[in-house]
Write a protein that holds these residues in place. Structure first.
Motif, PDB file in Angstrom:
ATOM      1  N   ALA A  97       0.861  -1.050  -0.016  1.00  8.79           N
ATOM      2  CA  ALA A  97       0.129  -0.056   0.054  1.00  8.79           C
ATOM      3  C   ALA A  97       0.940   1.348  -0.051  1.00  8.79           C
ATOM      4  CB  ALA A  97      -0.866   0.021   1.199  1.00  8.79           C
ATOM      5  N   LEU A  98       1.955   1.259   0.873  1.00  5.03           N
ATOM      6  CA  LEU A  98       2.786   2.348   0.815  1.00  5.03           C
ATOM      7  C   LEU A  98       3.371   2.602  -0.633  1.00  5.03           C
ATOM      8  CD1 LEU A  98       4.937   1.919   4.455  1.00  5.03           C
ATOM      9  CD2 LEU A  98       3.458   3.926   3.435  1.00  5.03           C
ATOM     10  N   ALA A  99       4.241   1.668  -1.129  1.00  5.59           N
ATOM     11  CA  ALA A  99       4.676   1.783  -2.187  1.00  5.59           C
ATOM     12  C   ALA A  99       3.809   2.071  -3.528  1.00  5.59           C
ATOM     13  CB  ALA A  99       5.548   0.180  -2.720  1.00  5.59           C
ATOM     14  N   ALA A 117       2.984   6.023  -3.014  1.00  3.29           N
ATOM     15  CA  ALA A 117       4.050   6.710  -3.187  1.00  3.29           C
ATOM     16  C   ALA A 117       4.561   6.681  -4.670  1.00  3.29           C
ATOM     17  CB  ALA A 117       5.323   6.198  -2.382  1.00  3.29           C
ATOM     18  N   GLY A 118       4.265   5.504  -5.190  1.00  6.27           N
ATOM     19  CA  GLY A 118       4.439   5.310  -6.787  1.00  6.27           C
ATOM     20  C   GLY A 118       3.375   5.823  -7.700  1.00  6.27           C
ATOM     21  N   GLU A 119       2.397   6.484  -6.998  1.00 10.12           N
ATOM     22  CA  GLU A 119       1.371   6.868  -7.813  1.00 10.12           C
ATOM     23  C   GLU A 119       1.727   7.773  -8.895  1.00 10.12           C
ATOM     24  OE1 GLU A 119      -3.057   7.134  -7.288  1.00 10.12           O
ATOM     25  OE2 GLU A 119      -1.703   5.915  -6.279  1.00 10.12           O
ATOM     26  N   GLY A 120       1.507   7.635 -10.330  1.00 11.84           N
ATOM     27  CA  GLY A 120       1.969   8.440 -11.209  1.00 11.84           C
ATOM     28  C   GLY A 120       3.369   7.822 -11.766  1.00 11.84           C
ATOM     29  N   MET A 171      10.402   3.110  -4.036  1.00 11.18           N
ATOM     30  CA  MET A 171      11.258   2.590  -3.226  1.00 11.18           C
ATOM     31  C   MET A 171      11.910   3.058  -1.902  1.00 11.18           C
ATOM     32  SD  MET A 171      12.972   0.159  -5.484  1.00 11.18           S
ATOM     33  CE  MET A 171      14.489  -0.267  -4.765  1.00 11.18           C
ATOM     34  N   ALA A 172      11.758   4.662  -1.789  1.00 15.18           N
ATOM     35  CA  ALA A 172      12.099   5.052  -0.569  1.00 15.18           C
ATOM     36  C   ALA A 172      10.858   4.773   0.616  1.00 15.18           C
ATOM     37  CB  ALA A 172      12.074   6.628  -0.675  1.00 15.18           C
TER      38      ALA A 172
END
Lengths: 207, 207
Positions: A76-78, A81-84, A91-92
């Protein structure tokens, strides 16, 4: 049987209790690593230890459920954050899963290593987990290759395995030395995947 | 004290015996993983267990010496394969260290994970090992960047940490599923480090 109706009554209550126990176990592991006791976990929820084993028959099952939850949170986090399509931010975000919850990360590192032993009770779980993760990451990599998000001159199944290795390996390095900035290093890795100039995919025909 | 003369007499004999024990321990661990017994190791050399503890006071010390030996072998393999600067071959050679000696690889994975616990007897050893490996890999990466062997658009200290992570992470994946071709995947990773066209270092002025 395949109804999508919201569960209600005793079943819903049971699912809620299971969720409370899992949440408490996550927190206890985060504080105490694999030393987290069932007694502590039961106390956090306000149930007896036998009640706890009704939901998770063995300590191993509860610990693996904690790691499964960690994978869900990480995904979910990745993906947020990787939206777009920013692999750098994804990765961060993955690295923060380690640095924000070191106790759970430590459980993951230890159990994953112990589970390399075919006689370990967690062996099948981890083998299946890596297969699933690799398949998901490969699918994601293939999509990104098609839209030019990452370089297309390397096989997607290799890139997915490298990506998982980088996250596992950096996590281990951070646990041995928390001064290592694994979020920044993970971002550097993501930059290695940027398509080289002149290799962008051809523009799609106008509709 | 700093004489470079070849040791002789009792000292040389003692060094040879130590080497025999270490070699036997390496083989025993390769066959039985961390379950390798001191009894088995002593029997392979033809010494008693007390004689063995004269050279390696504790089982932990002997196991860490096996891992230290593994690092030496790995460095030699990678540097022989990378003769002429081929990172691709060096990475594949590093992978063979895992697949050719799974028992020792398993010991490495398990001890390295357990040593993330600050109370583990191997904690300081692994922290120091990662520091040293990272420093060595950084130096190698910086040299390769100067001669155009690998891309210079990423910090050498980050690349060194990523490289170690890839080797650790792929090793773990292989132990969970030996059908994964980690040598080929490590080669794909090495290709990500090839300098993008147009970023080669400037030619050195003629002498």
């Amino acid at each position: 049987m395949s109804s999508q109706r919201k569960p209600r009554g005793p079943y819903r209550k049971s699912a809620e209790r299971r969720e409370q126990i899992l949440q408490a176990a996550y927190e206890a592991v985060d504080e105490h690593g694999e030393r987290a006791s069932l007694q502590d976990i039961a106390a956090r929820v306000g149930v007896t230890q036998p009640a706890l084993t009704y939901y998770f028959p063995t300590r191993d099952e509860l610990l693996l459920a904690v790691l499964e939850r960690r994978d869900v949170v990480g995904k979910a986090l990745a993906s947020a954050a990787g939206e777009g399509g920013s692999l750098v931010r994804a990765m961060a975000a993955g690295a923060s899963l380690t640095t924000d919850h070191p106790g759970v990360a430590k459980l993951y590192v230890t159990l994953s290593a112990a589970a390399t032993d075919p006689e370990s009770p967690a062996h099948a779980y981890f083998a299946e987990r890596y297969r699933r993760l690799a398949a998901e990451a490969e699918e994601g990599a293939a999509v990104q290759q098609r839209v030019g998000g990452i370089r297309a001159d390397a096989p997607a199944d290799h890139l997915s395995r490298v990506l998982i290795a980088v996250m596992d390996g950096l996590q281990l390095q951070w646990m041995h030395d928390p001064t290592v900035d694994i979020a920044a290093i993970a971002e550097t890795f993501a930059l290695l995947l940027v398509p080289p100039v002149g290799t962008e995919p051809e523009a799609k025909p106008a509709e």
